[in-house]
Design a protein around this motif. Structure first.
Motif, PDB file in Angstrom:
ATOM      1  N   ALA A   1      -6.394  -3.537   0.237  1.00  0.00           N
ATOM      2  CA  ALA A   1      -7.220  -2.679   1.113  1.00  0.00           C
ATOM      3  C   ALA A   1      -8.139  -3.467   1.904  1.00  0.00           C
ATOM      4  N   ALA A   2      -8.512  -4.801   1.514  1.00  0.00           N
ATOM      5  CA  ALA A   2      -8.910  -5.967   2.342  1.00  0.00           C
ATOM      6  C   ALA A   2      -8.225  -6.344   3.617  1.00  0.00           C
ATOM      7  N   LEU A   3      -6.809  -6.368   3.009  1.00  0.00           N
ATOM      8  CA  LEU A   3      -5.852  -7.025   3.882  1.00  0.00           C
ATOM      9  C   LEU A   3      -5.568  -6.149   5.001  1.00  0.00           C
ATOM     10  N   THR A   4      -5.337  -4.718   4.577  1.00  0.00           N
ATOM     11  CA  THR A   4      -5.048  -3.659   5.609  1.00  0.00           C
ATOM     12  C   THR A   4      -6.109  -3.167   6.197  1.00  0.00           C
ATOM     13  N   ASN A   5      -7.587  -3.556   5.783  1.00  0.00           N
ATOM     14  CA  ASN A   5      -8.523  -2.800   6.308  1.00  0.00           C
ATOM     15  C   ASN A   5      -8.771  -1.123   5.992  1.00  0.00           C
ATOM     16  N   SER A   6      -8.017  -0.863   5.145  1.00  0.00           N
ATOM     17  CA  SER A   6      -7.915   0.641   4.701  1.00  0.00           C
ATOM     18  C   SER A   6      -8.115   1.022   3.299  1.00  0.00           C
ATOM     19  N   GLN A   7      -8.966   1.938   2.928  1.00  0.00           N
ATOM     20  CA  GLN A   7      -8.839   2.311   1.560  1.00  0.00           C
ATOM     21  C   GLN A   7      -7.548   3.193   0.978  1.00  0.00           C
ATOM     22  N   ILE A   8      -6.865   3.427   2.035  1.00  0.00           N
ATOM     23  CA  ILE A   8      -5.491   4.179   1.491  1.00  0.00           C
ATOM     24  C   ILE A   8      -4.506   3.215   1.612  1.00  0.00           C
ATOM     25  N   ILE A   9      -3.937   2.989   0.704  1.00  0.00           N
ATOM     26  CA  ILE A   9      -2.589   1.724   0.499  1.00  0.00           C
ATOM     27  C   ILE A   9      -1.461   2.585   0.380  1.00  0.00           C
ATOM     28  N   LYS A  10      -0.482   2.168   1.226  1.00  0.00           N
ATOM     29  CA  LYS A  10       0.958   2.621   1.204  1.00  0.00           C
ATOM     30  C   LYS A  10       1.722   1.930   0.163  1.00  0.00           C
ATOM     31  N   ILE A  11       1.936   2.199  -0.710  1.00  0.00           N
ATOM     32  CA  ILE A  11       2.585   1.276  -1.917  1.00  0.00           C
ATOM     33  C   ILE A  11       3.347   2.250  -2.857  1.00  0.00           C
ATOM     34  N   SER A  12       4.277   1.806  -3.378  1.00  0.00           N
ATOM     35  CA  SER A  12       4.930   2.691  -4.647  1.00  0.00           C
ATOM     36  C   SER A  12       4.755   2.195  -5.804  1.00  0.00           C
ATOM     37  N   HIS A  13       4.908   2.821  -6.809  1.00  0.00           N
ATOM     38  CA  HIS A  13       4.321   2.448  -8.286  1.00  0.00           C
ATOM     39  C   HIS A  13       5.457   1.428  -8.580  1.00  0.00           C
ATOM     40  N   GLN A  14       6.760   1.278  -8.218  1.00  0.00           N
ATOM     41  CA  GLN A  14       7.569  -0.098  -8.416  1.00  0.00           C
ATOM     42  C   GLN A  14       7.148  -1.315  -7.608  1.00  0.00           C
ATOM     43  N   ALA A  15       6.597  -0.994  -6.542  1.00  0.00           N
ATOM     44  CA  ALA A  15       5.856  -2.000  -5.802  1.00  0.00           C
ATOM     45  C   ALA A  15       4.846  -2.555  -6.515  1.00  0.00           C
ATOM     46  N   LEU A  16       3.994  -1.995  -6.959  1.00  0.00           N
ATOM     47  CA  LEU A  16       2.936  -2.423  -7.674  1.00  0.00           C
ATOM     48  C   LEU A  16       3.422  -3.265  -9.167  1.00  0.00           C
ATOM     49  N   ALA A  17       4.419  -2.519  -9.700  1.00  0.00           N
ATOM     50  CA  ALA A  17       4.796  -3.234 -10.813  1.00  0.00           C
ATOM     51  C   ALA A  17       5.627  -4.411 -10.699  1.00  0.00           C
ATOM     52  N   ASP A  18       6.320  -4.526  -9.360  1.00  0.00           N
ATOM     53  CA  ASP A  18       6.657  -5.973  -8.945  1.00  0.00           C
ATOM     54  C   ASP A  18       5.393  -7.104  -8.775  1.00  0.00           C
ATOM     55  N   ASP A  19       4.577  -6.601  -8.219  1.00  0.00           N
ATOM     56  CA  ASP A  19       3.476  -7.562  -7.814  1.00  0.00           C
ATOM     57  C   ASP A  19       2.983  -7.876  -9.241  1.00  0.00           C
ATOM     58  N   LEU A  20       2.976  -7.103 -10.205  1.00  0.00           N
ATOM     59  CA  LEU A  20       2.175  -7.536 -11.333  1.00  0.00           C
ATOM     60  C   LEU A  20       3.096  -7.913 -12.723  1.00  0.00           C
ATOM     61  N   ALA A  21       4.482  -8.042 -12.264  1.00  0.00           N
ATOM     62  CA  ALA A  21       5.289  -8.435 -13.128  1.00  0.00           C
ATOM     63  C   ALA A  21       5.419  -7.473 -14.669  1.00  0.00           C
ATOM     64  N   THR A  22       5.321  -6.164 -14.231  1.00  0.00           N
ATOM     65  CA  THR A  22       5.435  -5.262 -15.185  1.00  0.00           C
ATOM     66  C   THR A  22       6.290  -4.130 -15.086  1.00  0.00           C
ATOM     67  N   SER A  23       6.474  -2.989 -15.844  1.00  0.00           N
ATOM     68  CA  SER A  23       7.527  -1.952 -15.537  1.00  0.00           C
ATOM     69  C   SER A  23       6.726  -0.920 -14.668  1.00  0.00           C
ATOM     70  N   ARG A  24       7.446  -0.003 -14.106  1.00  0.00           N
ATOM     71  CA  ARG A  24       6.975   1.042 -13.382  1.00  0.00           C
ATOM     72  C   ARG A  24       6.237   2.090 -14.293  1.00  0.00           C
ATOM     73  N   GLU A  25       6.869   2.196 -15.421  1.00  0.00           N
ATOM     74  CA  GLU A  25       6.244   3.234 -16.456  1.00  0.00           C
ATOM     75  C   GLU A  25       4.961   2.918 -16.838  1.00  0.00           C
ATOM     76  N   VAL A  26       4.741   1.556 -17.084  1.00  0.00           N
ATOM     77  CA  VAL A  26       3.075   1.211 -17.477  1.00  0.00           C
ATOM     78  C   VAL A  26       2.425   1.465 -16.176  1.00  0.00           C
ATOM     79  N   ILE A  27       2.882   0.846 -14.977  1.00  0.00           N
ATOM     80  CA  ILE A  27       2.076   1.277 -13.674  1.00  0.00           C
ATOM     81  C   ILE A  27       1.512   2.641 -13.584  1.00  0.00           C
ATOM     82  N   SER A  28       2.670   3.448 -13.761  1.00  0.00           N
ATOM     83  CA  SER A  28       2.495   5.124 -13.650  1.00  0.00           C
ATOM     84  C   SER A  28       1.453   5.570 -14.706  1.00  0.00           C
ATOM     85  N   ARG A  29       1.625   5.096 -15.844  1.00  0.00           N
ATOM     86  CA  ARG A  29       0.633   5.503 -16.876  1.00  0.00           C
ATOM     87  C   ARG A  29      -0.850   5.006 -16.610  1.00  0.00           C
ATOM     88  N   VAL A  30      -1.115   3.857 -16.294  1.00  0.00           N
ATOM     89  CA  VAL A  30      -2.455   3.456 -15.804  1.00  0.00           C
ATOM     90  C   VAL A  30      -2.903   4.049 -14.659  1.00  0.00           C
TER      91      VAL A  30
END
Length: 207
Positions: A158-187
């Motif tokens: 949000a700080a990088l894009t200067n927006s509280q709305i972040i365009k990102i998929s669950h898979q992309a978050l999983a990639d950034d955090l070295a975990t699975s998409r299922e874990v990201i979706s659940r959390v």
């Protein structure tokens, strides 16, 4: 690129250095989500981001881990370290949006660092910044639970894009955090239930 334009982004660059850059360097525009460097590749140019955003990450056993972002007026010290010794990259880098990049030739950088000491100011400041980024990554992995790691990453984006709305998929978050998409979706669903964020298709709004 004119002296005025480059000097706005790198105010410690003098006119002679800018003239050398204009004569010896290329500027490229790379589309969104394109690889510009991969692990094991020899580093022939050092990127300076003029406009846009890069994602720098490492890989292990088919998993990815975000190390840091590179925004306008910044460079990649990992590329600098590899390029200065004619070595291979230890990281991967890709664009997160259309990105304009100034390419410094690695084979001339040693000479330029002696001729133009102000270049050292750039890379010394980048080393300090990236060291702090990497410490933050390690701290998040070791001491924070996944919900905290997700929120920290979303706030950073949000700080990088200067927006509280972040365009990102669950898979992309999983990639950034070295975990699975299922874990990201659940959390993420739990965080939404806790009124920390709002989920929409391919976007997340931080509350």
């Amino acid at each position: 690129m004119s002296f005025t334009d480059l000097h706005k982004q790198f105010p410690f660059f003098n006119k002679t250095l800018v003239e050398t850059i204009n004569r010896e360097c290329d500027i490229i525009t790379v589309p969104d989500h394109q690889e510009i460097l991969r692990k094991g590749q020899y580093v022939k140019v050092i990127p300076l981001v003029l406009k846009g955003l890069l994602r720098v990450f490492t890989t292990y056993d088919d998993k990815e881990l975000l190390l840091y972002h590179i925004k306008a007026s910044e460079s990649c010290v990992m590329s600098f370290a590899a390029g200065i010794k004619n070595g291979t990259s230890e990281i991967n880098a890709q664009t997160l949006e259309e990105t304009e990049i100034l390419l410094l030739p690695a084979d001339k950088l040693k000479k330029w660092l002696q001729q133009y000491p102000e270049l050292n100011l750039l890379f010394n400041s980048q080393y300090e910044m990236r060291y702090a980024d990497l410490l933050n990554t390690i701290e998040n992995m070791v001491f924070h639970k996944m919900d905290e790691r997700i929120l920290n990453l979303l706030h950073d984006k949000a700080a990088l894009t200067n927006s509280q709305i972040i365009k990102i998929s669950h898979q992309a978050l999983a990639d950034d955090l070295a975990t699975s998409r299922e874990v990201i979706s659940r959390v993420l669903k739990k965080l939404e239930n806790d009124n920390k964020l709002i989920l929409s298709h391919q976007t997340i709004k931080i509350l």
